[in-house]
Design a protein around this motif. Sequence first.
Motif, PDB file in Angstrom:
ATOM      1  N   ASP A  96      -4.403  13.511   3.997  1.00 23.77           N
ATOM      2  CA  ASP A  96      -3.189  14.034   3.252  1.00 23.77           C
ATOM      3  C   ASP A  96      -3.479  14.783   2.201  1.00 23.77           C
ATOM      4  N   ARG A  97      -4.515  14.796   1.511  1.00 25.57           N
ATOM      5  CA  ARG A  97      -5.151  15.642   0.592  1.00 25.57           C
ATOM      6  C   ARG A  97      -5.502  16.844   0.781  1.00 25.57           C
ATOM      7  N   SER A 134      -2.666  18.237   4.408  1.00 21.31           N
ATOM      8  CA  SER A 134      -1.195  18.196   4.661  1.00 21.31           C
ATOM      9  C   SER A 134      -0.546  19.502   4.567  1.00 21.31           C
ATOM     10  N   LYS A 155      -6.283   8.287   5.910  1.00 16.59           N
ATOM     11  CA  LYS A 155      -5.036   8.938   5.748  1.00 16.59           C
ATOM     12  C   LYS A 155      -4.801   9.403   4.482  1.00 16.59           C
ATOM     13  N   ASN A 156      -5.357   9.148   3.375  1.00 19.72           N
ATOM     14  CA  ASN A 156      -5.468   9.668   2.287  1.00 19.72           C
ATOM     15  C   ASN A 156      -5.988  10.842   2.167  1.00 19.72           C
ATOM     16  N   TRP A 157      -7.490  11.000   2.829  1.00 16.93           N
ATOM     17  CA  TRP A 157      -8.288  12.208   2.761  1.00 16.93           C
ATOM     18  C   TRP A 157      -7.636  13.180   3.645  1.00 16.93           C
ATOM     19  N   ALA A 181      -6.345   3.359   5.735  1.00 15.82           N
ATOM     20  CA  ALA A 181      -5.683   3.983   4.653  1.00 15.82           C
ATOM     21  C   ALA A 181      -6.490   5.265   3.851  1.00 15.82           C
ATOM     22  N   ILE A 182      -7.909   4.993   3.624  1.00 20.86           N
ATOM     23  CA  ILE A 182      -8.877   5.949   3.095  1.00 20.86           C
ATOM     24  C   ILE A 182      -8.920   7.120   3.860  1.00 20.86           C
TER      25      ILE A 182
END
Length: 361
Positions: A12-13, A16, A8-10, A5-6
């Motif tokens: 996406d930030r 993306s 994926k968030n990185w 999840a970490i």
Amino acid sequence: MGLKAIFKNWVDRYFSDEEAVILLVVLVLGFATVILFGHILAPFLTALVIAFLLQGVVSWLERRRVPHLLAVILVFVGFIGLLLTLAFILLPLIWDQLVGLVQETPRIFASGQLLLDNLQSRFPQLITPNQIQEWIYVAGREITQFGQRALTLSLSSLGNVLALIIYLVLVPILVFFLLKDRRKLIDFVLSMLPKKRTLMTRIWNEMDDQIANYIRGKFIEIIIVGIVSFITFTFFGLPYSALLAVVVGFSVLVPYIGAAVATIPVAAVAGFYFGFSNEFMYVLIAYGIIQALDGNVLAPILFSETNNIHPVSIIVAVLFFGGIWGFWGIFFAIPLATLLKALVYAWPRGLQHQKQLETAE
């Protein structure tokens, strides 16, 4: 929150947006090209740096209603004149002094050995004969290795004379066309990029003026420090003033480290010819004043808008990029560090700003 999840968030930030991915690809390809083909592209990279340096003069003439082509021709003729002056006046003088210094090396070495013997006789408890012999052995080994490397470089350079001549012809030609067709070349590069390039435009706008100002400022700093050093060394009657002034001038390319390294030849020559006399102290004091004025007055004036970087970051950038690209890595260490800083700050903010604009619409 798990590792997946970490990550994926990185992603996406930062990735993306399509433009962010394209920017990453452009940067990776650019760095890979320079690393893999830098020696082949050396004439072009050299011409690019010189064109950055001269573009400010061309723009200054254009602001005074001089036609673009005439401004380019005037600046180019001045550049060729300066190049010929360096080739036929300054370089022979520096070469003669370098040859003289090499011939004086055995005498300087013997003088240093005598100085160590005197120190040992004055301070027998601090300096032992074994230490002196070890220092002499290390110094002799380093001098021998330096001579061998210089001889090897000279022999290997004989086969590159033709390549050097080709470079001397290519670089001025490239400089002329980079100045003359600057707008066409920029439009060509932009035509290969996507139309949506808000983030790239933001970073380019932050870096364009900074890189150009840095190159021109560093050139001015080298000239000023070199001339002041030459006048100072000549005033005190220090031999090899031109050679030492060139060393001190180019030492400003490496912040902090260069000044310390340049101190060694200045102190060695002054110590050999003046001994531990008042003249020796005057030369070192004058040299220290030059370095202090350069670091605290001249450099802040020239780079007030370009060098908002922590000294630790500058030293790390010099070590890293210098280890990869040698001289050019050292020269561009601060602009590259500035580029990385602009990327770190502009990338997330650029994407968020673009999303806010799209949401507002």
